[in-house]
Design an enzyme around this catalytic site. Structure first.
Site, PDB file in Angstrom:
ATOM      1  N   GLU A  53      -3.529  -8.509   6.819  1.00  0.00           N
ATOM      2  CA  GLU A  53      -3.777  -9.782   6.142  1.00  0.00           C
ATOM      3  C   GLU A  53      -5.067 -10.469   6.573  1.00  0.00           C
ATOM      4  O   GLU A  53      -5.739 -11.105   5.761  1.00  0.00           O
ATOM      5  CB  GLU A  53      -2.584 -10.737   6.356  1.00  0.00           C
ATOM      6  CG  GLU A  53      -1.340 -10.375   5.570  1.00  0.00           C
ATOM      7  CD  GLU A  53      -0.406  -9.420   6.306  1.00  0.00           C
ATOM      8  OE1 GLU A  53      -0.826  -8.768   7.283  1.00  0.00           O
ATOM      9  OE2 GLU A  53       0.765  -9.328   5.883  1.00  0.00           O
ATOM     10  N   GLY A 100       3.027  -7.223   3.389  1.00  0.00           N
ATOM     11  CA  GLY A 100       4.400  -7.467   2.935  1.00  0.00           C
ATOM     12  C   GLY A 100       5.241  -6.197   2.904  1.00  0.00           C
ATOM     13  O   GLY A 100       6.473  -6.265   2.983  1.00  0.00           O
ATOM     14  N   ALA A 154       1.978  -7.768  -0.278  1.00  0.00           N
ATOM     15  CA  ALA A 154       2.146  -8.752  -1.341  1.00  0.00           C
ATOM     16  C   ALA A 154       1.028  -8.519  -2.357  1.00  0.00           C
ATOM     17  O   ALA A 154      -0.016  -7.945  -2.020  1.00  0.00           O
ATOM     18  CB  ALA A 154       2.065 -10.154  -0.760  1.00  0.00           C
ATOM     19  N   GLU A 173       6.364  -5.743   6.379  1.00  0.00           N
ATOM     20  CA  GLU A 173       7.358  -6.809   6.609  1.00  0.00           C
ATOM     21  C   GLU A 173       8.698  -6.461   5.948  1.00  0.00           C
ATOM     22  O   GLU A 173       9.767  -6.704   6.522  1.00  0.00           O
ATOM     23  CB  GLU A 173       6.799  -8.138   6.078  1.00  0.00           C
ATOM     24  CG  GLU A 173       5.632  -8.621   6.939  1.00  0.00           C
ATOM     25  CD  GLU A 173       4.801  -9.718   6.299  1.00  0.00           C
ATOM     26  OE1 GLU A 173       4.462  -9.604   5.095  1.00  0.00           O
ATOM     27  OE2 GLU A 173       4.506 -10.705   6.989  1.00  0.00           O
TER      28      GLU A 173
HETATM   29  N1  CAA Z   1      -1.806  -6.039  -4.286  1.00  0.00           N
HETATM   30  C1  CAA Z   1      -2.183  -5.756  -5.555  1.00  0.00           C
HETATM   31  N2  CAA Z   1      -2.637  -4.563  -5.961  1.00  0.00           N
HETATM   32  C2  CAA Z   1      -2.714  -3.595  -5.018  1.00  0.00           C
HETATM   33  C3  CAA Z   1      -2.362  -3.801  -3.692  1.00  0.00           C
HETATM   34  C4  CAA Z   1      -1.864  -5.093  -3.330  1.00  0.00           C
HETATM   35  N3  CAA Z   1      -1.454  -5.374  -2.090  1.00  0.00           N
HETATM   36  N4  CAA Z   1      -2.581  -2.669  -3.002  1.00  0.00           N
HETATM   37  C5  CAA Z   1      -3.057  -1.778  -3.887  1.00  0.00           C
HETATM   38  N5  CAA Z   1      -3.140  -2.330  -5.099  1.00  0.00           N
HETATM   39  C6  CAA Z   1      -3.628  -1.734  -6.333  1.00  0.00           C
HETATM   40  C7  CAA Z   1      -5.144  -1.568  -6.326  1.00  0.00           C
HETATM   41  O1  CAA Z   1      -5.780  -2.780  -6.713  1.00  0.00           O
HETATM   42  C8  CAA Z   1      -5.331  -0.462  -7.334  1.00  0.00           C
HETATM   43  O2  CAA Z   1      -5.212  -0.999  -8.635  1.00  0.00           O
HETATM   44  P1  CAA Z   1      -6.225  -0.515  -9.814  1.00  0.00           P
HETATM   45  O3  CAA Z   1      -5.915   0.963  -9.962  1.00  0.00           O
HETATM   46  O4  CAA Z   1      -5.801  -1.329 -10.983  1.00  0.00           O
HETATM   47  O5  CAA Z   1      -7.600  -0.763  -9.325  1.00  0.00           O
HETATM   48  C9  CAA Z   1      -4.106   0.424  -7.113  1.00  0.00           C
HETATM   49  O6  CAA Z   1      -3.137  -0.407  -6.438  1.00  0.00           O
HETATM   50  C10 CAA Z   1      -4.389   1.606  -6.215  1.00  0.00           C
HETATM   51  O7  CAA Z   1      -4.982   1.125  -5.008  1.00  0.00           O
HETATM   52  P2  CAA Z   1      -6.394   1.647  -4.425  1.00  0.00           P
HETATM   53  O8  CAA Z   1      -7.276   2.126  -5.546  1.00  0.00           O
HETATM   54  O9  CAA Z   1      -6.947   0.581  -3.548  1.00  0.00           O
HETATM   55  O10 CAA Z   1      -5.889   2.903  -3.582  1.00  0.00           O
HETATM   56  P3  CAA Z   1      -6.597   3.529  -2.295  1.00  0.00           P
HETATM   57  O11 CAA Z   1      -5.904   4.821  -2.052  1.00  0.00           O
HETATM   58  O12 CAA Z   1      -8.074   3.545  -2.448  1.00  0.00           O
HETATM   59  O13 CAA Z   1      -6.253   2.509  -1.104  1.00  0.00           O
HETATM   60  C11 CAA Z   1      -4.824   1.061   0.184  1.00  0.00           C
HETATM   61  C12 CAA Z   1      -4.911   2.315  -0.723  1.00  0.00           C
HETATM   62  C13 CAA Z   1      -5.560   1.345   1.510  1.00  0.00           C
HETATM   63  C14 CAA Z   1      -3.362   0.787   0.463  1.00  0.00           C
HETATM   64  C15 CAA Z   1      -5.500  -0.116  -0.532  1.00  0.00           C
HETATM   65  O14 CAA Z   1      -4.962  -0.215  -1.841  1.00  0.00           O
HETATM   66  C16 CAA Z   1      -5.284  -1.437   0.146  1.00  0.00           C
HETATM   67  O15 CAA Z   1      -5.930  -1.715   1.155  1.00  0.00           O
HETATM   68  N6  CAA Z   1      -4.380  -2.285  -0.395  1.00  0.00           N
HETATM   69  C17 CAA Z   1      -4.175  -3.624   0.090  1.00  0.00           C
HETATM   70  C18 CAA Z   1      -3.384  -3.604   1.390  1.00  0.00           C
HETATM   71  C19 CAA Z   1      -3.214  -5.016   1.920  1.00  0.00           C
HETATM   72  O16 CAA Z   1      -4.182  -5.690   2.237  1.00  0.00           O
HETATM   73  N7  CAA Z   1      -1.962  -5.481   2.014  1.00  0.00           N
HETATM   74  C20 CAA Z   1      -1.653  -6.794   2.498  1.00  0.00           C
HETATM   75  C21 CAA Z   1      -1.564  -7.754   1.336  1.00  0.00           C
HETATM   76  S1  CAA Z   1      -1.404  -9.435   1.884  1.00  0.00           S
HETATM   77  C22 CAA Z   1       0.217  -9.629   2.288  1.00  0.00           C
HETATM   78  O17 CAA Z   1       1.006  -8.713   2.211  1.00  0.00           O
HETATM   79  C23 CAA Z   1       0.574 -11.004   2.697  1.00  0.00           C
HETATM   80  C24 CAA Z   1       1.943 -11.158   3.258  1.00  0.00           C
HETATM   81  O18 CAA Z   1       2.202 -10.841   4.396  1.00  0.00           O
HETATM   82  C25 CAA Z   1       2.963 -11.773   2.478  1.00  0.00           C
END
Ligand code: CAA
Length: 261
Positions: free
Chosen positions: A135, A112, A67, A115
């Site tokens: 999460e 998400g 998400a 999911e």
């Molecule tokens: N939401 C918003 N933006 C996201 C994102 C997310 N879940 N995941 C990645 N992005 C964005 C980053 O902010 C980044 O944007 P900018 O270039 O503007 O800075 C871009 O995508 C590229 O990401 P990274 O620079 O972080 O890429 P990376 O290769 O260094 O890392 C990754 C990749 C390990 C997937 C890392 O992006 C990450 O950990 N993302 C979040 C994963 C996460 O925590 N997901 C769960 C979200 S909560 C949820 O989903 C709740 C639910 O159940 C409903």
């Protein structure tokens, strides 16, 4: 229909390919994307000629990285409840589609994204795919059904371990625990998905629908009720042209031409 955050294509008759298309945010699901997903699923659901839906993410880095954290950051508890319900409805709608839905996962399927993949009927993963429910790293539990679907797919203890430690797993481990059904080289993912889709599209559409419904509905019933459900589905199939054609074609030693009636 024009979508801002998705691509919905029909590469071949009856085969839909839905791509979450926000590669700049690793295809993260914001409210607008969830709304479009709901529309796209409804579009497939109302197409009587649809036979299978493939779901994937744009680019090679992520299926869906979760998400959208930048959007969620500001939510109040009430707004978070609405956002969770919006996601849940999309996942339920995907599951409820009469046609099989297959996730093609390359790169990250986190939160998400994991999911969304689990709401599909099964998952084919590229070798470098990564799955997880991270999460708790953000101070929240999963919110689009992850605690429930993961436990049903891989068992309670494995689900608890993955959700509570936020450990991310690679495709091979996902295969070993039953989260995915196949692991293929990344370059072959799309074609493998299309090959499975063609296989499904050649089957009797009514039978495919009845079989999907029986497996899904039966999981929430005790065995006797679930088997009674299967009996009803089996009997219903004998009222279709597809059953007559399928059996006649077998006896005449030719390929069946199903009409979906
Ligand atoms: N939401 C918003 N933006 C996201 C994102 C997310 N879940 N995941 C990645 N992005 C964005 C980053 O902010 C980044 O944007 P900018 O270039 O503007 O800075 C871009 O995508 C590229 O990401 P990274 O620079 O972080 O890429 P990376 O290769 O260094 O890392 C990754 C990749 C390990 C997937 C890392 O992006 C990450 O950990 N993302 C979040 C994963 C996460 O925590 N997901 C769960 C979200 S909560 C949820 O989903 C709740 C639910 O159940 C409903």
């Amino acid at each position: 229909m024009a979508y801002q955050n998705l691509l919905l294509e029909q590469p071949e008759p009856g085969i839909y390919l839905l791509t979450v298309n926000r590669p700049q945010a690793l295809n993260a699901l914001n409210a607008a994307t969830l709304a479009e997903l709901a529309q796209a699923v409804a579009q497939v659901a109302t197409d009587a000629a649809a036979r299978v839906l493939l779901v994937t993410g744009a680019g090679d880095k992520a299926f869906v990285a979760g998400a959208d954290i930048s959007e969620m950051q500001q939510l109040t508890a009430d707004q978070a409840g609405v956002f969770s319900q919006q996601g849940m409805q999309v996942m339920h709608a995907l599951e409820a589609l009469p046609v099989p839905v297959i996730a093609l996962v390359q790169g990250y399927a986190l939160g998400g994204g994991c999911e969304l993949a689990m709401a599909c009927d099964w998952i084919i993963a590229a070798e470098r795919a990564v799955f997880g429910q991270p999460e708790v790293n953000l101070g929240i539990p999963p919110g689009f059904g992850g605690t429930q679907r993961l436990a049903r797919l891989v068992g309670r203890a494995r689900a608890l371990e993955l959700v509570i430690t936020a450990r991310q797993i690679k495709a091979e481990e996902a295969l070993a625990i039953g989260l995915v059904t196949q692991v293929v080289p990344a370059a072959e993912l799309r074609e493998r998905g299309m090959a499975v889709a063609r296989t499904i599209a050649a089957k009797g559409p009514v039978a495919v629908r009845l079989a999907k419904q029986a497996v899904q509905c039966g999981q929430d019933l005790d065995l006797a009720k679930a088997c009674a459900y299967e009996t009803a589905a089996f009997a219903l199939a004998f009222a279709t042209a597809d059953q007559r054609e399928g059996m006649r074609a077998f006896l005449e030693k030719r390929a069946a031409k199903f009409s979906g009636r």
